[in-house]
Design a protein around this motif. Structure first.
Motif, PDB file in Angstrom:
ATOM      1  N   ARG A 182       0.837  -1.211   0.000  1.00  0.00           N
ATOM      2  CA  ARG A 182       0.000   0.000   0.000  1.00  0.00           C
ATOM      3  C   ARG A 182       0.864   1.249   0.000  1.00  0.00           C
ATOM      4  O   ARG A 182       0.559   2.245  -0.687  1.00  0.00           O
ATOM      5  CB  ARG A 182      -0.940  -0.031   1.217  1.00  0.00           C
ATOM      6  CG  ARG A 182      -1.638   1.301   1.504  1.00  0.00           C
ATOM      7  CD  ARG A 182      -2.480   1.760   0.327  1.00  0.00           C
ATOM      8  NE  ARG A 182      -2.980   3.104   0.543  1.00  0.00           N
ATOM      9  CZ  ARG A 182      -2.345   4.217   0.188  1.00  0.00           C
ATOM     10  NH1 ARG A 182      -1.133   4.148  -0.365  1.00  0.00           N
ATOM     11  NH2 ARG A 182      -2.887   5.392   0.393  1.00  0.00           N
ATOM     12  N   LEU A 199      -6.425  -3.418  -1.398  1.00  0.00           N
ATOM     13  CA  LEU A 199      -5.576  -2.754  -0.408  1.00  0.00           C
ATOM     14  C   LEU A 199      -5.158  -1.369  -0.879  1.00  0.00           C
ATOM     15  O   LEU A 199      -4.913  -0.479  -0.053  1.00  0.00           O
ATOM     16  CB  LEU A 199      -4.335  -3.605  -0.127  1.00  0.00           C
ATOM     17  CG  LEU A 199      -4.600  -5.007   0.431  1.00  0.00           C
ATOM     18  CD1 LEU A 199      -3.287  -5.717   0.700  1.00  0.00           C
ATOM     19  CD2 LEU A 199      -5.445  -4.951   1.691  1.00  0.00           C
ATOM     20  N   SER A 252      -7.166   1.576   0.476  1.00  0.00           N
ATOM     21  CA  SER A 252      -7.049   1.974   1.879  1.00  0.00           C
ATOM     22  C   SER A 252      -6.353   3.329   1.986  1.00  0.00           C
ATOM     23  O   SER A 252      -5.476   3.659   1.174  1.00  0.00           O
ATOM     24  CB  SER A 252      -6.251   0.934   2.664  1.00  0.00           C
ATOM     25  OG  SER A 252      -6.902  -0.317   2.659  1.00  0.00           O
ATOM     26  N   ALA A 304      -4.569  -0.636   5.633  1.00  0.00           N
ATOM     27  CA  ALA A 304      -4.492  -1.863   4.845  1.00  0.00           C
ATOM     28  C   ALA A 304      -4.308  -3.073   5.752  1.00  0.00           C
ATOM     29  O   ALA A 304      -4.927  -4.128   5.547  1.00  0.00           O
ATOM     30  CB  ALA A 304      -3.347  -1.766   3.836  1.00  0.00           C
TER      31      ALA A 304
END
Length: 498
Positions: free
Chosen positions: A101, A251, A254, A260
């Motif tokens: 992420r 993810l 996020s 995440a």
């Protein structure tokens, strides 16, 4: 088997799920304005809803239909599937979620390009993502065909066409904004559509005085799989689940790396909770309707069990299960299509909204054609090869790219090529040779125990032979492992190519 005739309750239930999906797509169309909205919902999805969306897209045909049938048939693969499907999220949490992420890419291809500073690595990852997603969509569409014939008495092509049409329009209309709403909603629908009929089935059996002592004893020998086959199956499920492109894309929605991680923790709980339900269906099916499994209808057990056991409400209960199954196909296919569309759009057409929408239609149409012209294999067999393919290509490159500064672009491309070739060759040989048994059959059906260590070895050896770009990689790895409050000031730029 259940009589193949359309029931008004089933038609209405499936229409309701389709209608809710279309409404979510329309809402997403109103909310989605920028490219970031379409690709990653502007990275604003909070952990609880993101986890529900992961549950919606991850619990696909193999989970909704296949696990119960395997357990009813006395195959211990059902247990290993559940352990692997759920345990893969622990691997994802420990090794991939937060650093990936923080790389700030829209797609896995973005990560590969920035990490390895290589368009060749980007293209290799893009090809694998398209293969994994396309191969995963096909069994979802086959599952929709199974529901169409079993519950509605419709032609087998009707289910795939309906699911593909709804998914294509939803993804093209609102992108990630739309499917985030769809997938979170579909997780709730799937749980309710199985739990409510299960409660009625248990109550009906109890009212009849039905007890396990009065039913056939389960087979003493639950599996003929060798220790190698079991270990290899678990490797492919654990590592393949951690590297599925459509889960990893969630993810990216996020807000930060910590979110995440929280998303993965919650998703693990939601997925693990769900799997208790198909196990209950499998146990009851083994005792109450063993003829369904004996006649080769294992994949349809969840659909037909309410009909045989559900009492006066059986038509309504079958309709609920059918609606939940369509929800599973739609949610999973949506995640796969948007993942394919993102890669195709960036690498072939461009990253604007119009080209993304065009890519979404391509990403839906090709798997639909494949589903219509191919015969339906066992859903769990098909999905098993997808997991082995993901574990043998994307997982080693992701883990080494995130945790080892010495991994190079040439090594990543070499590892992906070797892993893809070996798993694809094993799958082709397995079916060409007529599903052989014994050591050869185990090796071809479950190649991950050989292919995954081999790919890791290839990446390490090739990286050592020509260590290029290590200093830049060290800086990148340092950035993606920083805490989130520091990472926001040291963001890695995403470079996309037409």
């Amino acid at each position: 088997m259940m009589p193949a005739r359309p029931g008004m309750a089933a038609v209405l239930a499936i229409a309701a799920v389709v209608g809710l999906t279309v409404m979510a797509g329309i809402r997403g169309l109103r909310l989605a304005r920028s490219t970031s909205d379409f690709f990653v919902a502007s990275r604003t999805v909070r952990p609880w809803w993101n986890a529900a969306a992961i549950g919606g897209e991850y619990l696909a045909a193999a989970s909704f239909l296949g696990v119960a049938g395997l357990f009813a048939g006395g195959d211990d693969q059902a247990l290993w599937l559940v352990i692997g499907y759920t345990g893969g999220y622990l691997v994802l949490l420990l090794f991939i979620a937060a650093p990936l992420r923080r790389s700030n890419g829209y797609t896995l291809s973005d990560f590969a390009q920035v990490r390895f500073d290589s368009m060749a690595a980007r293209r290799a990852v893009s090809v694998v993502v398209v293969i994994v997603c396309g191969a995963y969509i096909v069994p979802q569409l086959h599952g929709a065909g199974l529901v169409a014939t079993t519950v509605l008495g419709a032609p087998r092509w009707a289910g795939p066409v309906l699911v593909a049409t709804v998914v294509g329009l939803t993804v093209a209309s609102g992108g990630m904004r739309s499917i985030t709403l769809v997938q979170g909603m579909q997780y709730l629908i799937k749980v309710a559509s199985l739990l409510v009929p299960l409660a009625f089935i248990v109550a009906t059996l109890a009212a009849r005085g039905f007890t396990p002592a009065r039913v056939p004893t389960p087979p003493a020998e639950l599996s003929t799989r060798s220790p190698y086959g079991t270990v290899s199956l678990l490797i492919s499920l654990l590592l393949g689940a951690a590297a599925l492109p459509h889960v990893l894309l969630r993810l990216a929605t996020s807000p930060d790396g910590r979110s995440a991680q929280r998303t993965v923790v919650i998703a693990t709980a939601l997925v693990g909770t769900f799997y208790a339900i198909p196990f209950a269906y499998g146990a009851i099916g083994r005792w109450a309707v063993p003829q369904v499994v004996a006649d080769g209808g294992a994949d349809s057990l969840v659909l037909v069990l309410p009909y045989f056991v559900g009492g006066p409400f059986r038509e309504v209960l079958v309709a609920m299960v059918a609606a939940g199954a369509f929800g599973a196909f739609i949610a999973t296919s949506s995640g796969l299509v948007i993942t394919m569309a993102g890669v195709v759009s960036q690498d072939l057409f461009g990253s604007d909204v119009r080209r993304f929408r065009l890519s979404a239609l391509y990403a839906t149409g090709l798997p639909l054609v494949l589903a219509l012209v191919t015969a339906s294999q066992s859903i769990t067999d098909t999905v098993g090869y997808v997991f082995a393919f993901s574990a043998s290509t994307l997982f080693p490159v992701l883990v080494l790219g995130i945790w080892w500064r010495g991994a190079t672009a040439a090594a990543a491309v070499s590892g992906i090529t070797v892993g893809a070739g070996l798993v694809a060759g094993a799958a082709v040989a397995y079916y060409v040779l007529g599903r052989p048994v014994g050591a050869l059959g185990d090796l071809l059906a479950h190649p991950a125990a050989v292919t995954v260590p081999l790919v890791f070895t290839v990446v390490v050896v090739v990286s050592r032979l020509k260590p290029v770009g290590v200093r830049a990689a060290e800086q990148f790895i340092h950035q993606i492992h920083r805490p989130d409050d520091v990472e926001t000031r040291l963001a890695v730029p995403v470079r996309t190519q037409r």
